[in-house]
Design a protein around this motif. Sequence first.
Motif, PDB file in Angstrom:
ATOM      1  N   VAL A   1     -46.714  25.317 -50.103  1.00  0.00           N
ATOM      2  CA  VAL A   1     -45.780  26.023 -50.996  1.00  0.00           C
ATOM      3  C   VAL A   1     -44.911  26.974 -50.187  1.00  0.00           C
ATOM      4  CG1 VAL A   1     -45.613  27.746 -52.837  1.00  0.00           C
ATOM      5  CG2 VAL A   1     -47.170  25.824 -53.086  1.00  0.00           C
ATOM      6  N   GLU A   2     -45.513  27.664 -49.253  1.00  0.00           N
ATOM      7  CA  GLU A   2     -44.783  28.643 -48.443  1.00  0.00           C
ATOM      8  C   GLU A   2     -43.788  27.994 -47.483  1.00  0.00           C
ATOM      9  OE1 GLU A   2     -45.024  31.929 -48.789  1.00  0.00           O
ATOM     10  OE2 GLU A   2     -46.593  31.776 -50.315  1.00  0.00           O
ATOM     11  N   LYS A   3     -44.121  26.828 -46.954  1.00  0.00           N
ATOM     12  CA  LYS A   3     -43.325  26.224 -45.880  1.00  0.00           C
ATOM     13  C   LYS A   3     -42.423  25.067 -46.309  1.00  0.00           C
ATOM     14  CE  LYS A   3     -45.085  28.936 -42.873  1.00  0.00           C
ATOM     15  NZ  LYS A   3     -44.312  30.026 -42.336  1.00  0.00           N
ATOM     16  N   TYR A   4     -42.569  24.597 -47.527  1.00  0.00           N
ATOM     17  CA  TYR A   4     -41.814  23.430 -47.993  1.00  0.00           C
ATOM     18  C   TYR A   4     -40.304  23.683 -47.961  1.00  0.00           C
ATOM     19  CZ  TYR A   4     -40.103  19.847 -51.224  1.00  0.00           C
ATOM     20  OH  TYR A   4     -39.423  18.817 -51.808  1.00  0.00           O
ATOM     21  N   ASP A   5     -39.578  22.692 -47.468  1.00  0.00           N
ATOM     22  CA  ASP A   5     -38.119  22.761 -47.416  1.00  0.00           C
ATOM     23  C   ASP A   5     -37.554  21.648 -48.292  1.00  0.00           C
ATOM     24  OD1 ASP A   5     -35.429  22.889 -46.856  1.00  0.00           O
ATOM     25  OD2 ASP A   5     -35.660  22.606 -44.689  1.00  0.00           O
ATOM     26  N   GLU A   6     -37.111  22.021 -49.477  1.00  0.00           N
ATOM     27  CA  GLU A   6     -36.624  21.036 -50.449  1.00  0.00           C
ATOM     28  C   GLU A   6     -35.343  20.339 -50.004  1.00  0.00           C
ATOM     29  OE1 GLU A   6     -34.736  24.932 -51.504  1.00  0.00           O
ATOM     30  OE2 GLU A   6     -36.699  24.298 -50.819  1.00  0.00           O
ATOM     31  N   THR A   7     -34.648  20.874 -49.022  1.00  0.00           N
ATOM     32  CA  THR A   7     -33.405  20.262 -48.565  1.00  0.00           C
ATOM     33  C   THR A   7     -33.640  18.996 -47.737  1.00  0.00           C
ATOM     34  OG1 THR A   7     -33.272  21.588 -46.547  1.00  0.00           O
ATOM     35  CG2 THR A   7     -32.248  22.498 -48.554  1.00  0.00           C
ATOM     36  N   LYS A   8     -34.884  18.739 -47.344  1.00  0.00           N
ATOM     37  CA  LYS A   8     -35.201  17.559 -46.529  1.00  0.00           C
ATOM     38  C   LYS A   8     -35.192  16.270 -47.350  1.00  0.00           C
ATOM     39  CE  LYS A   8     -36.090  19.856 -42.746  1.00  0.00           C
ATOM     40  NZ  LYS A   8     -35.295  19.811 -41.582  1.00  0.00           N
ATOM     41  N   GLY A   9     -35.263  16.383 -48.683  1.00  0.00           N
ATOM     42  CA  GLY A   9     -35.115  15.218 -49.529  1.00  0.00           C
ATOM     43  C   GLY A   9     -36.386  14.514 -49.944  1.00  0.00           C
ATOM     44  N   TYR A  10     -37.546  15.060 -49.655  1.00  0.00           N
ATOM     45  CA  TYR A  10     -38.772  14.425 -50.100  1.00  0.00           C
ATOM     46  C   TYR A  10     -39.491  15.309 -51.104  1.00  0.00           C
ATOM     47  CZ  TYR A  10     -40.058  17.162 -45.984  1.00  0.00           C
ATOM     48  OH  TYR A  10     -40.158  18.155 -45.057  1.00  0.00           O
ATOM     49  N   LYS A  11     -40.385  14.695 -51.874  1.00  0.00           N
ATOM     50  CA  LYS A  11     -41.081  15.428 -52.918  1.00  0.00           C
ATOM     51  C   LYS A  11     -42.070  16.426 -52.310  1.00  0.00           C
ATOM     52  CE  LYS A  11     -42.260  13.463 -56.712  1.00  0.00           C
ATOM     53  NZ  LYS A  11     -42.908  12.604 -57.700  1.00  0.00           N
ATOM     54  N   PHE A  12     -42.320  17.468 -53.046  1.00  0.00           N
ATOM     55  CA  PHE A  12     -43.247  18.499 -52.590  1.00  0.00           C
ATOM     56  C   PHE A  12     -44.620  17.926 -52.274  1.00  0.00           C
ATOM     57  CE2 PHE A  12     -46.708  21.369 -53.789  1.00  0.00           C
ATOM     58  CZ  PHE A  12     -46.583  22.289 -52.754  1.00  0.00           C
ATOM     59  N   ILE A  13     -45.154  17.097 -53.166  1.00  0.00           N
ATOM     60  CA  ILE A  13     -46.518  16.609 -52.957  1.00  0.00           C
ATOM     61  C   ILE A  13     -46.626  15.755 -51.703  1.00  0.00           C
ATOM     62  CG2 ILE A  13     -46.356  14.578 -54.440  1.00  0.00           C
ATOM     63  CD1 ILE A  13     -49.372  17.008 -53.978  1.00  0.00           C
ATOM     64  N   SER A  14     -45.576  15.055 -51.340  1.00  0.00           N
ATOM     65  CA  SER A  14     -45.594  14.269 -50.102  1.00  0.00           C
ATOM     66  C   SER A  14     -45.810  15.184 -48.901  1.00  0.00           C
ATOM     67  CB  SER A  14     -44.287  13.501 -49.929  1.00  0.00           C
ATOM     68  OG  SER A  14     -44.108  12.602 -50.979  1.00  0.00           O
ATOM     69  N   TYR A  15     -45.181  16.328 -48.919  1.00  0.00           N
ATOM     70  CA  TYR A  15     -45.350  17.315 -47.859  1.00  0.00           C
ATOM     71  C   TYR A  15     -46.714  17.985 -47.963  1.00  0.00           C
ATOM     72  CZ  TYR A  15     -44.410  21.489 -45.056  1.00  0.00           C
ATOM     73  OH  TYR A  15     -44.461  22.490 -44.122  1.00  0.00           O
ATOM     74  N   ALA A  16     -47.097  18.336 -49.166  1.00  0.00           N
ATOM     75  CA  ALA A  16     -48.331  19.088 -49.382  1.00  0.00           C
ATOM     76  C   ALA A  16     -49.577  18.282 -49.033  1.00  0.00           C
ATOM     77  CB  ALA A  16     -48.402  19.565 -50.829  1.00  0.00           C
ATOM     78  N   LEU A  17     -49.564  16.987 -49.274  1.00  0.00           N
ATOM     79  CA  LEU A  17     -50.742  16.170 -48.992  1.00  0.00           C
ATOM     80  C   LEU A  17     -51.181  16.292 -47.538  1.00  0.00           C
ATOM     81  CD1 LEU A  17     -50.091  12.928 -51.067  1.00  0.00           C
ATOM     82  CD2 LEU A  17     -51.828  14.670 -51.466  1.00  0.00           C
ATOM     83  N   TYR A  18     -50.229  16.353 -46.638  1.00  0.00           N
ATOM     84  CA  TYR A  18     -50.568  16.514 -45.226  1.00  0.00           C
ATOM     85  C   TYR A  18     -51.351  17.805 -45.006  1.00  0.00           C
ATOM     86  CZ  TYR A  18     -50.163  17.555 -40.290  1.00  0.00           C
ATOM     87  OH  TYR A  18     -50.457  17.876 -38.993  1.00  0.00           O
ATOM     88  N   TRP A  19     -50.864  18.907 -45.571  1.00  0.00           N
ATOM     89  CA  TRP A  19     -51.506  20.206 -45.357  1.00  0.00           C
ATOM     90  C   TRP A  19     -52.839  20.326 -46.083  1.00  0.00           C
ATOM     91  CZ3 TRP A  19     -50.235  22.459 -41.225  1.00  0.00           C
ATOM     92  CH2 TRP A  19     -48.948  22.314 -40.712  1.00  0.00           C
ATOM     93  N   ILE A  20     -52.953  19.674 -47.222  1.00  0.00           N
ATOM     94  CA  ILE A  20     -54.227  19.658 -47.943  1.00  0.00           C
ATOM     95  C   ILE A  20     -55.275  18.949 -47.085  1.00  0.00           C
ATOM     96  CG2 ILE A  20     -55.440  18.722 -49.951  1.00  0.00           C
ATOM     97  CD1 ILE A  20     -52.676  18.986 -51.452  1.00  0.00           C
TER      98      ILE A  20
END
Length: 108
Positions: free
Chosen positions: A76-95
């Motif tokens: 949540v803190e590091k996600y960059d919405e300008t990259k064009g991918y969904k939040f959960i796609s990014y978050a799954l890696y960190w989880i």
Amino acid sequence: MKEKQEVQREELITLEEELELIKQIRQSPDDCEAAKQKLLFANQRFVRVIAERYATDEQQTKILVAEGNKGLLYAVEKYDETKGYKFISYALYWIKESIKQYIMNNSN
């Protein structure tokens, strides 16, 4: 078991809602707790599913869910919405990374 049922009942948020929450978090970092909580709660089912993959019993699942939540919060803190991918796609890696790190640090 009740906890698992409550997580499953939480509805997924739409992409538009997700982006609006991210926008709120970026615009008001000191006053965004409600937006963070909604984003975190909406993604709890993913944390639980990943934790269950790595856990050997219900007690360990609870611990790994807590560790996965740390990864979700980091995302949540590091996600960059300008990259064009969904939040959960990014978050799954960190989880996954948070859970794996916990397991590595606590294995005998």
